[in-house]
Design an enzyme around this catalytic site. Structure first.
Site, mmCIF file in Angstrom:
data_model
loop_
_atom_site.group_PDB
_atom_site.id
_atom_site.type_symbol
_atom_site.label_atom_id
_atom_site.label_comp_id
_atom_site.label_asym_id
_atom_site.label_seq_id
_atom_site.Cartn_x
_atom_site.Cartn_y
_atom_site.Cartn_z
ATOM 1 N N HIS A 94 -2.980 6.973 6.764
ATOM 2 C CA HIS A 94 -1.755 8.220 6.438
ATOM 3 C C HIS A 94 -2.129 9.031 6.291
ATOM 4 C CE1 HIS A 94 2.139 6.017 6.658
ATOM 5 N NE2 HIS A 94 1.405 5.017 5.901
ATOM 6 N N GLY A 112 0.638 -1.104 -0.017
ATOM 7 C CA GLY A 112 0.079 -0.092 0.104
ATOM 8 C C GLY A 112 0.676 1.311 -0.088
ATOM 9 N N GLN A 138 2.422 10.015 1.720
ATOM 10 C CA GLN A 138 3.874 9.596 1.864
ATOM 11 C C GLN A 138 4.531 9.798 0.018
ATOM 12 O OE1 GLN A 138 2.135 5.431 2.254
ATOM 13 N NE2 GLN A 138 4.476 5.517 3.443
ATOM 14 N N HIS A 145 -3.776 1.120 7.393
ATOM 15 C CA HIS A 145 -3.007 1.571 7.465
ATOM 16 C C HIS A 145 -2.936 2.586 6.320
ATOM 17 C CE1 HIS A 145 1.223 1.216 7.824
ATOM 18 N NE2 HIS A 145 1.248 1.958 6.920
ATOM 19 N N GLU A 146 -3.342 2.626 5.420
ATOM 20 C CA GLU A 146 -3.383 3.874 4.612
ATOM 21 C C GLU A 146 -4.349 5.110 4.693
ATOM 22 O OE1 GLU A 146 -1.270 3.594 2.407
ATOM 23 O OE2 GLU A 146 -0.842 1.069 3.149
ATOM 24 N N CYS A 192 5.939 -0.045 7.420
ATOM 25 C CA CYS A 192 5.936 1.241 6.904
ATOM 26 C C CYS A 192 6.739 1.891 6.329
ATOM 27 C CB CYS A 192 5.159 1.995 7.733
ATOM 28 S SG CYS A 192 4.775 4.087 6.859
ATOM 29 N N LEU A 193 6.192 1.722 4.669
ATOM 30 C CA LEU A 193 7.562 1.887 3.981
ATOM 31 C C LEU A 193 7.995 3.697 4.355
ATOM 32 C CD1 LEU A 193 6.426 1.538 0.428
ATOM 33 C CD2 LEU A 193 7.950 0.200 1.383
HETATM 34 ZN ZN ZN Z 1 2.965 3.667 5.643
#
Ligand code: ZN
Length: 196
Positions: free
Chosen positions: A156, A48, A53, A152-153, A110-111
């Site tokens: 964000h 995701g 991000q 999670h997304e 998480c990226l």
């Molecule tokens: Zn993330």
């Protein structure tokens, strides 16, 4: 095109993300952004990626859990996490409804927190009202790992990271996760770190 994924501490991750109008969703700018976010997510690789991000304060995220990501996981892990492949799709202006208490706990990464992981309690099931990449309304009912990805997304888009919800005693480098914790059960881990 590959976009730069910003890391924790960048103010853009705590910026308010704005909604998109249907007409704007169909514009070349947003369609290009979706394609670039898809390429960036695949390249990472991740399951995701939310617009904040990549420094864009928009209520838009891309999601895909490819069959190849599941290939190296044991059937026990896949069953326990209720993880199944999810085709590529976009969620825009999502409204999240939790269908149960956030009590299902697994490691999450998480990226934008590259190289770290922690135990994060999440709801097992969710319902999401959103727009798709054409700007059409969709209702998504999800459970298990897909429900976790959605939570999670959407976090964000609401200026929230998993570190705001994690069991802080379980926060660790990915290196140490792989070295010490990967093969332990969640219950064992909770006991060891003193979190119950
Ligand atoms: Zn993330």
């Amino acid at each position: 095109m590959r976009l730069k994924i910003i890391q924790v501490g960048d103010p853009a991750l705590r910026d308010t993300a704005r909604s998109l109008e249907q007409q704007e969703i169909r514009s070349p700018e947003i369609q290009n952004l979706i394609e670039w976010m898809r390429e960036t997510m695949h390249d990472a690789p991740g399951v995701g990626l939310a617009a904040p991000q990549v420094g864009m304060p928009l209520r838009l995220a891309v999601i895909e859990d490819k069959p190849e990501y599941l290939r190296d996981l044991s059937s026990e892990v896949l069953t326990e996490r209720e993880r199944r492949p999810v085709p590529f799709h976009v969620i825009i202006n999502p409204v999240l409804e939790l269908l149960d208490e956030p009590k299902t706990t697994f490691y999450e990464g998480c990226l934008s927190l590259a190289g770290f992981t922690a135990l994060v309690p999440r709801s097992r099931g969710v319902r999401v009202n959103a727009l798709n990449h054409h700007g059409e309304p969709v209702v998504i009912e999800a459970s298990g790992w897909y429900a976790r990805i959605l939570q999670h997304e959407i976090d964000h888009l609401n200026r929230t990271l998993y570190i705001d919800r994690m069991a802080s005693r379980s926060f660790m480098s990915m290196e140490n996760y792989l070295r010490y914790w990967r093969n332990r059960t969640i219950a064992e881990t909770k006991q060891w770190i003193g979190w119950s």
